[in-house]
Design a protein around this motif. Structure first.
Motif, PDB file in Angstrom:
ATOM      1  N   THR A   1     100.705 144.872  41.516  1.00  0.00           N
ATOM      2  CA  THR A   1     101.973 145.397  41.021  1.00  0.00           C
ATOM      3  C   THR A   1     101.865 145.703  39.532  1.00  0.00           C
ATOM      4  OG1 THR A   1     103.012 143.308  40.348  1.00  0.00           O
ATOM      5  CG2 THR A   1     103.160 143.904  42.678  1.00  0.00           C
ATOM      6  N   ALA A   2     102.550 146.742  39.113  1.00  0.00           N
ATOM      7  CA  ALA A   2     102.518 147.157  37.707  1.00  0.00           C
ATOM      8  C   ALA A   2     103.130 146.081  36.805  1.00  0.00           C
ATOM      9  CB  ALA A   2     103.275 148.473  37.538  1.00  0.00           C
TER      10      ALA A   2
ATOM     11  N   PHE B   1      96.296 142.199  37.153  1.00  0.00           N
ATOM     12  CA  PHE B   1      95.057 141.992  36.407  1.00  0.00           C
ATOM     13  C   PHE B   1      95.227 142.352  34.935  1.00  0.00           C
ATOM     14  CE2 PHE B   1      93.920 143.144  40.750  1.00  0.00           C
ATOM     15  CZ  PHE B   1      93.003 142.169  41.102  1.00  0.00           C
ATOM     16  N   GLY B   2      94.732 141.493  34.074  1.00  0.00           N
ATOM     17  CA  GLY B   2      94.660 141.807  32.652  1.00  0.00           C
ATOM     18  C   GLY B   2      93.204 141.719  32.232  1.00  0.00           C
ATOM     19  N   GLY B   3      92.742 142.686  31.469  1.00  0.00           N
ATOM     20  CA  GLY B   3      91.351 142.663  31.023  1.00  0.00           C
ATOM     21  C   GLY B   3      91.224 143.246  29.628  1.00  0.00           C
ATOM     22  N   THR B   4      90.582 142.510  28.725  1.00  0.00           N
ATOM     23  CA  THR B   4      90.407 142.954  27.348  1.00  0.00           C
ATOM     24  C   THR B   4      88.948 142.791  26.941  1.00  0.00           C
ATOM     25  OG1 THR B   4      92.655 142.219  26.822  1.00  0.00           O
ATOM     26  CG2 THR B   4      91.180 142.671  24.955  1.00  0.00           C
ATOM     27  N   GLN B   5      88.368 143.850  26.398  1.00  0.00           N
ATOM     28  CA  GLN B   5      86.980 143.823  25.950  1.00  0.00           C
ATOM     29  C   GLN B   5      86.934 143.879  24.431  1.00  0.00           C
ATOM     30  OE1 GLN B   5      84.839 147.418  26.534  1.00  0.00           O
ATOM     31  NE2 GLN B   5      82.872 146.590  25.884  1.00  0.00           N
TER      32      GLN B   5
ATOM     33  N   LEU C   1      94.375 136.774  35.629  1.00  0.00           N
ATOM     34  CA  LEU C   1      94.863 137.199  36.932  1.00  0.00           C
ATOM     35  C   LEU C   1      96.150 136.440  37.219  1.00  0.00           C
ATOM     36  CD1 LEU C   1      91.791 137.905  37.023  1.00  0.00           C
ATOM     37  CD2 LEU C   1      91.887 137.470  39.472  1.00  0.00           C
ATOM     38  N   LEU C   2      97.217 137.172  37.532  1.00  0.00           N
ATOM     39  CA  LEU C   2      98.491 136.574  37.912  1.00  0.00           C
ATOM     40  C   LEU C   2      98.712 136.766  39.398  1.00  0.00           C
ATOM     41  CD1 LEU C   2     101.102 137.516  35.146  1.00  0.00           C
ATOM     42  CD2 LEU C   2     100.127 135.272  35.633  1.00  0.00           C
ATOM     43  N   LEU C   3      99.115 135.714  40.084  1.00  0.00           N
ATOM     44  CA  LEU C   3      99.360 135.791  41.512  1.00  0.00           C
ATOM     45  C   LEU C   3     100.793 135.423  41.837  1.00  0.00           C
ATOM     46  CD1 LEU C   3      96.126 134.274  41.449  1.00  0.00           C
ATOM     47  CD2 LEU C   3      96.378 135.568  43.562  1.00  0.00           C
ATOM     48  N   SER C   4     101.307 136.004  42.909  1.00  0.00           N
ATOM     49  CA  SER C   4     102.688 135.749  43.313  1.00  0.00           C
ATOM     50  C   SER C   4     102.751 135.646  44.830  1.00  0.00           C
ATOM     51  CB  SER C   4     103.600 136.874  42.837  1.00  0.00           C
ATOM     52  OG  SER C   4     104.910 136.706  43.360  1.00  0.00           O
ATOM     53  N   HIS C   5     103.670 134.803  45.343  1.00  0.00           N
ATOM     54  CA  HIS C   5     103.894 134.735  46.799  1.00  0.00           C
ATOM     55  C   HIS C   5     105.280 135.255  47.141  1.00  0.00           C
ATOM     56  CE1 HIS C   5     104.839 130.352  45.558  1.00  0.00           C
ATOM     57  NE2 HIS C   5     105.965 131.036  45.525  1.00  0.00           N
ATOM     58  N   LYS C   6     105.803 136.135  46.272  1.00  0.00           N
ATOM     59  CA  LYS C   6     107.124 136.712  46.478  1.00  0.00           C
ATOM     60  C   LYS C   6     107.130 137.533  47.758  1.00  0.00           C
ATOM     61  CE  LYS C   6     110.555 139.625  44.191  1.00  0.00           C
ATOM     62  NZ  LYS C   6     110.884 140.430  42.989  1.00  0.00           N
TER      63      LYS C   6
END
Length: 261
Positions: free
Chosen positions: A154-155, A243-247, A256-261
């Motif tokens: 999800t955005a 997902f978040g990613g920074t170089q 990583l964020l997870l949801s059980h919504k």
């Protein structure tokens, strides 16, 4: 349903354990900035140009080290050629090795402490979009293999995860994850700071980055990783992910964020 918060924090075996170490060091380069001119001891010219990239430090206009031109954290993704190596003695008696480097387009050139100059060209910034797409495909492949439904990206979760990965780099030891504003069941964080013998620049694009991250979490490429992430990513209760990613040069930060919504 009340969200249960489970923090799974992982660190690859090749990582530096202290998050504060992720900020590229500048102390050694700063120490070079003396008002008194350094004296050239030895100069070695290369028979052919060496492809190199930088990890930080200062660039000086001459081997005398009296004038700083650029801080090289601005050029972590620039392709350089090294043409010679110079040993200089500073006014305090210490000897420092420098490399004369010139960008591929010829616009940036000067002397940089060899500590910050690594052989081979980097591949530039990775695509976060490609990273997310590849990571999602990889984790859902594992979920299907285990008889689980795929996660939906999800955005909203992406946005919050990205803010946090950016803050991991910016705040170092002071970083505290902030997931306010989104329904979440927990998160996974990871930081990878590549060692010199296996630089992250071997990953050529975001696709490899995302797939490689999931392979590490699942224990296929890193046998020493904290396995807390594996059962969490394979939880039957979770339905969404972000997902978040920074170089930053050789370093990568992931949330990583997870949801059980």
């Amino acid at each position: 349903m009340k969200a249960s918060k489970l923090i799974v924090s992982t660190m690859t075996v090749l990582s530096i354990a202290t998050m504060g170490a992720a900020t590229l060091p500048t102390g050694a380069a700063t120490a070079l900035a003396k008002t008194k001119a350094a004296k050239v001891v030895k100069t070695t010219k290369y028979k052919s140009k060496h492809k190199v990239h930088v990890r930080g430090g200062w660039m000086y206009s001459s081997a005398k080290l009296t004038h700083k031109k650029h801080h090289m954290t601005k050029y972590l993704y620039t392709k350089f050629y090294a043409t010679k190596k110079v040993q200089v003695r500073k006014s305090n008696g210490k000897t420092v090795t420098l490399k004369y480097i010139k960008s591929k387009n010829g616009k940036v050139k000067g002397y940089v402490a060899s500590t910050y100059v690594w052989n081979q060209w980097g591949y530039g910034k990775y695509s976060v979009k490609a990273y997310r797409k590849s990571a999602l495909a990889a984790v859902n492949k594992d979920r299907r293999a285990n008889g689980l439904k795929p996660l939906k990206e999800t955005a909203k979760l992406d946005k919050v995860a990205q803010k946090n990965s950016d803050q991991m780099l910016k705040k170092g030891k002071k970083f505290k994850l902030n997931v306010k504003g989104v329904t979440h069941a927990g998160w996974v964080t990871d930081a990878y700071i590549a060692p010199k013998n296996n630089p992250i620049v071997h990953y050529q694009n975001g696709k490899q980055w995302g797939h490689g991250m999931i392979d590490a979490f699942m224990g296929r490429t890193n046998l020493n990783i904290n396995y807390g992430a594996k059962p969490y990513l394979l939880s039957k209760n979770h339905t969404q992910i972000g997902f978040g990613g920074t170089q930053h040069g050789e370093a990568i930060y992931e949330v990583l964020l997870l949801s059980h919504k």
